[in-house]
Write an enzyme that holds these catalytic residues in place. Structure first.
Site, PDB file in Angstrom:
ATOM      1  N   ASN A  15       1.092  -1.370   0.226  1.00 21.44           N
ATOM      2  CA  ASN A  15       0.529   0.258  -0.141  1.00 21.44           C
ATOM      3  C   ASN A  15       0.614   0.928   0.045  1.00 21.44           C
ATOM      4  O   ASN A  15       0.592   2.071  -0.035  1.00 21.44           O
ATOM      5  CB  ASN A  15      -0.709   0.178   0.780  1.00 21.44           C
ATOM      6  CG  ASN A  15      -2.296  -1.061   1.082  1.00 21.44           C
ATOM      7  OD1 ASN A  15      -3.263  -0.285  -0.275  1.00 21.44           O
ATOM      8  ND2 ASN A  15      -2.322  -1.564   1.633  1.00 21.44           N
ATOM      9  N   HIS A 106      -8.524  -1.188   5.973  1.00 25.95           N
ATOM     10  CA  HIS A 106      -9.138  -2.464   6.409  1.00 25.95           C
ATOM     11  C   HIS A 106      -9.128  -2.816   5.484  1.00 25.95           C
ATOM     12  O   HIS A 106     -10.506  -2.850   4.390  1.00 25.95           O
ATOM     13  CB  HIS A 106     -10.046  -1.633   7.632  1.00 25.95           C
ATOM     14  CG  HIS A 106     -10.400  -3.183   8.036  1.00 25.95           C
ATOM     15  ND1 HIS A 106      -9.992  -3.718   9.278  1.00 25.95           N
ATOM     16  CD2 HIS A 106     -11.042  -4.092   8.378  1.00 25.95           C
ATOM     17  CE1 HIS A 106     -10.253  -5.226   9.749  1.00 25.95           C
ATOM     18  NE2 HIS A 106     -11.319  -4.986   9.432  1.00 25.95           N
TER      19      HIS A 106
END
Length: 199
Positions: A15, A106
């Site tokens: 990420n 998440h």
């Protein structure tokens, strides 16, 4: 105002890399700059990715009560804190200092499939065990509770028949790499324009 961004990561840094690539693609239109990457693990691949991108990489003592992290962020004049696979609870004093300006991604749809101990493969296994038809990605503001803060962005991902935790994780991660960098861009834009939400 160019918003100064710190990314906290504990693992591979996929990420982080997606955020680096996205902000690089924006060029002069980027609303912020990644000033610091920090990890609680000395061997985290995320630190190598940071160094490869010419970014400052720092190690955080996992036993720190938050004092060192506050000092590190303040020393770099950080405006926005981005969690990218950071596997440690953010200390309350850090949350208090950067309230509304700490964001996390998440790998599931919150408020379901969240909370203490719910991360990574555990989330995907729980989705499959519950026979859920949908999972997804949630970007949220970080507060004092795990996976609890206000939702910034959410994208649904279908669960396919025969999915394993691994196959589901791969599809969800692909969506994270699209959604999260753009959510970070949005947050940086709003902070840069001094448009604050009351969290």
């Amino acid at each position: 105002m160019s918003v100064r961004i710190a990314v906290l990561a504990s693992g591979r840094g996929s990420n982080l890399q997606a955020i680096i690539d996205h902000f690089a693609s924006l060029g002069e239109r980027a609303p912020g700059v990644i000033t610091l990457v920090a990890s609680n693990k000395t061997g985290a691949a995320a630190l190598d990715k940071a160094r490869s991108a010419g970014l400052e990489a720092a190690w955080l003592d996992a036993r720190d009560d938050g004092t060192s992290l506050v000092e590190l962020l303040l020393s770099h004049h950080i405006d926005l804190v981005v969690l990218a696979g950071y596997m440690k609870k953010v200390p309350d004093q850090v949350i208090a200092k950067w309230r509304g300006r700490i964001v996390n991604v998440h790998p599931g749809l919150l408020p379901e499939f969240g909370g203490a101990g719910m991360y990574g493969e555990r989330v995907h296994n729980a989705v499959i065990e519950r026979k859920a038809e949908m999972t997804g990605v949630t970007v949220h503001i970080v507060d004092e509770e795990f996976d609890h803060g206000p939702i910034v962005a959410q994208w649904r991902v279908a669960v396919h028949a025969g999915d394993t935790a691994a196959s589901l994780a791969q599809r969800v991660l692909e969506v994270e790499h699209i959604v999260y960098p753009r959510a970070v861009e949005m947050m940086a834009t709003l902070i840069g324009r001094k448009i604050f939400a009351d969290f």
